[in-house]
Motif scaffolding. Structure first.
Motif, PDB file in Angstrom:
ATOM      1  N   LEU A 201       0.823  -1.205   0.000  1.00  0.00           N
ATOM      2  CA  LEU A 201       0.000   0.000   0.000  1.00  0.00           C
ATOM      3  C   LEU A 201       0.861   1.260   0.000  1.00  0.00           C
ATOM      4  N   TYR A 319      -7.198   6.645  -3.677  1.00  0.00           N
ATOM      5  CA  TYR A 319      -6.246   6.240  -2.645  1.00  0.00           C
ATOM      6  C   TYR A 319      -6.840   6.309  -1.244  1.00  0.00           C
ATOM      7  N   PRO A 322      -6.930   2.644   0.209  1.00  0.00           N
ATOM      8  CA  PRO A 322      -5.615   2.199   0.686  1.00  0.00           C
ATOM      9  C   PRO A 322      -5.156   2.883   1.964  1.00  0.00           C
TER      10      PRO A 322
END
Length: 532
Positions: A201, A319, A322
């Protein structure tokens, strides 16, 4: 098996690889061992496992928050990178020798410190373990909870208010407690997942922030000649260094499951490389903080910084998930590695508590601090102050442990180390009523002035912090004082010859002082030293 040990009616030599080894128990079986010596047949861990737990415990969102401090202190990106690398390397070098005590003695580092501070003086290590656990467990819950709430607010519209933050902290802390209650095997399983998942990640972050990152971010200092630059650089490096140093009291919790025959360079190498590898989360924090400072500067206001909010503000929409996963997985890893060892150690200091009960108690106290720090205190100052105390108090203790290991030539008596835990008296490490005043005095005299000379601009300044021109000299002062004073005390007031083993002392001399036999509950009046 070791034939000589069996012939003498003893147990297999724990330094024989695989001696009597059995298959590890299921991860869902609650660990029953406290700080008693781990039998050879249950030592099935490897240096790779030590690497996974150590790296997993630091490869987290909490480390990213620490990685943002160089930018928060006003450094440029390259200056911040220099402070980060310096702090990591120095911290990893100080830390690595502390991994040796676990395989050697089969117990945690606080108990092993009985050899150098006395069977009662080992409570110093227990105190440092408690301080570290509360600080880093709190940091992991704060940072992970804030990231989860912030990400959920952007993804599904969850209200980002005090109630949602409190709920996130409570749920997250409970999950960490559950893992710690199950013990080492479950924690190792969580960290195996965390190392791979969190690393992946973080790597995704390269693609998420590549377009916004500018390595020429200048910081707030027009020149390195600015009188505040050096104090800020050193302060940033110390914040970074606090992360590897914070593992000093805990390494034995995990390395005690490694067979004693494992080559020492492999054990030390695993501990060093685990910290060196944290350049990944530290770098993530440094890079993203520089982007936040350039694009969303209010989030890094020194008076009320909000790194998590700034990160979510500059992250692309894809994102967010994540970020939430990093917070969840990494926070679990940091929280468990911090809390597990202190519960383990407290159960030996207060025998009325089992390992599980002690873990729950420490977890509950930490949760109280978490809510106070988040809702009643200045969060940034809480993090900075605790990190500073960890460095200034733990680093001298680590120096004493390392020098003690060298002077003893790595020779210890595992039975005598357990005297305090068994509520006995006597043995090689009884010294003066259970206290080795040489080690205790060297630690106290080193830690006290180090705290007094601490100077982290805008965060924590000790009463003597301004005497060095604004430069924080706490770490070199603490390390240097501990090394010189401890060796001086050993030279002027030599320890009993019995604590050094058959090969005698190294660098110092010994005294022909009699050692009292071990007596008390379960005592036999005899000692059974382990040879290295």
């Amino acid at each position: 098996m070791n034939g000589r040990a069996v012939a003498e009616g003893g147990s297999p030599d724990p330094r024989t690889p695989g001696a009597g080894a059995t298959a590890p128990p299921p991860i869902t079986e609650i660990e029953t061992y406290g700080v008693e010596r781990i039998p050879a047949h249950d030592r099935t861990a490897r240096p790779l496992d030590l690497f996974r737990v150590s790296f997993g415990g630091a490869n987290t969102f909490a480390t990213c928050v620490l990685g943002a401090f160089p930018i928060l202190f006003g450094l440029s990106f390259w200056q911040g990178l220099g402070a980060t690398v310096a702090g990591l390397l120095v911290g990893a070098l100080i830390l690595a020798p502390l991994a040796l005590f676990g395989p050697l003695n089969g117990t945690n580092n606080a108990v092993s410190s009985s050899a150098h501070l006395g069977v009662h003086g080992r409570v110093v290590g227990s105190f440092l373990s408690l301080l570290t656990a509360i600080a880093f467990f709190s940091i992991s819950v704060w940072s992970s909870g804030d990231a989860l709430v912030g990400g959920a607010a952007r993804l599904v519209g969850l209200p980002a208010n005090g109630f949602s933050h409190a709920a996130a902290y409570a749920v997250f802390a409970a999950l960490v407690l559950i893992v710690c209650v199950y013990g080492f095997r479950f924690m190792l399983f969580v960290n195996k997942i965390a190392v791979a998942a969190a690393s992946l990640l973080f790597v995704l972050g390269v693609f998420a922030f590549a377009g916004d990152f500018d390595a020429s971010y200048p910081g707030t200092f027009a020149s390195t000649a600015d009188p505040l630059f050096l104090p800020s650089f050193i302060g940033a490096a110390l914040i970074v260094l606090s992360n590897p140093v914070s593992f000093g009291a805990f390494l034995g919790d995990w390395s005690r499951y490694i067979p004693a025959a494992t080559p020492r360079h492999r054990v030390m190498g695993a501990a060093f490389l685990a910290q060196a590898a944290t350049i990944l989360p530290f770098g993530f924090g440094l890079v993203t903080a520089s982007i936040i400072a350039a694009k969303a500067a209010p989030y890094l206001d020194p008076a009320a910084p909000n790194y998590v909010g700034g990160l979510l503000a500059v992250s692309p929409g894809w994102y967010f998930l994540p970020v939430c996963l990093i917070a969840l997985i990494g926070g679990m890893s940091t929280g468990t590695t911090s809390l597990y060892g202190t519960g383990l150690d407290l159960s030996s200091v207060f025998p009325r508590f089992s390992r599980v009960q002690a873990t729950v108690l420490i977890g509950a106290l930490s949760i109280v601090f978490i809510f106070l720090g988040r809702f009643a205190l200045n969060l940034t100052q809480s993090i900075s102050t605790f990190a500073t105390l960890i460095i200034t108090c733990t680093a001298p203790w680590m120096v004493i442990m390392t020098l003690g290991y060298l002077t003893r030539r790595g020779w210890y008596d595992p039975e005598a180390l357990q005297v305090f835990n068994r509520r006995q008296r006597g043995g090689r490490y009884w010294f003066t009523h259970g206290w080795n005043w040489r080690g205790v005095a060297a630690w106290a005299v080193s830690a006290a002035p180090a705290i007094a000379f601490t100077n982290i601009p805008g965060q924590f300044v000790g009463p003597l912090g301004g005497l060095a021109g604004g430069v924080d000299i706490s770490l070199p002062l603490g390390l240097g004082t501990a090394a010189v004073l401890y060796l001086l005390l050993l030279a002027v007031f030599p320890e009993p010859r019995a604590v050094f083993g058959p090969r005698g002392p190294r660098l110092v001399r010994a005294a022909d002082t009699p050692v009292p036999p071990i007596i008390g509950p379960g005592g036999t009046g005899a000692e059974h030293p382990a040879r290295v």
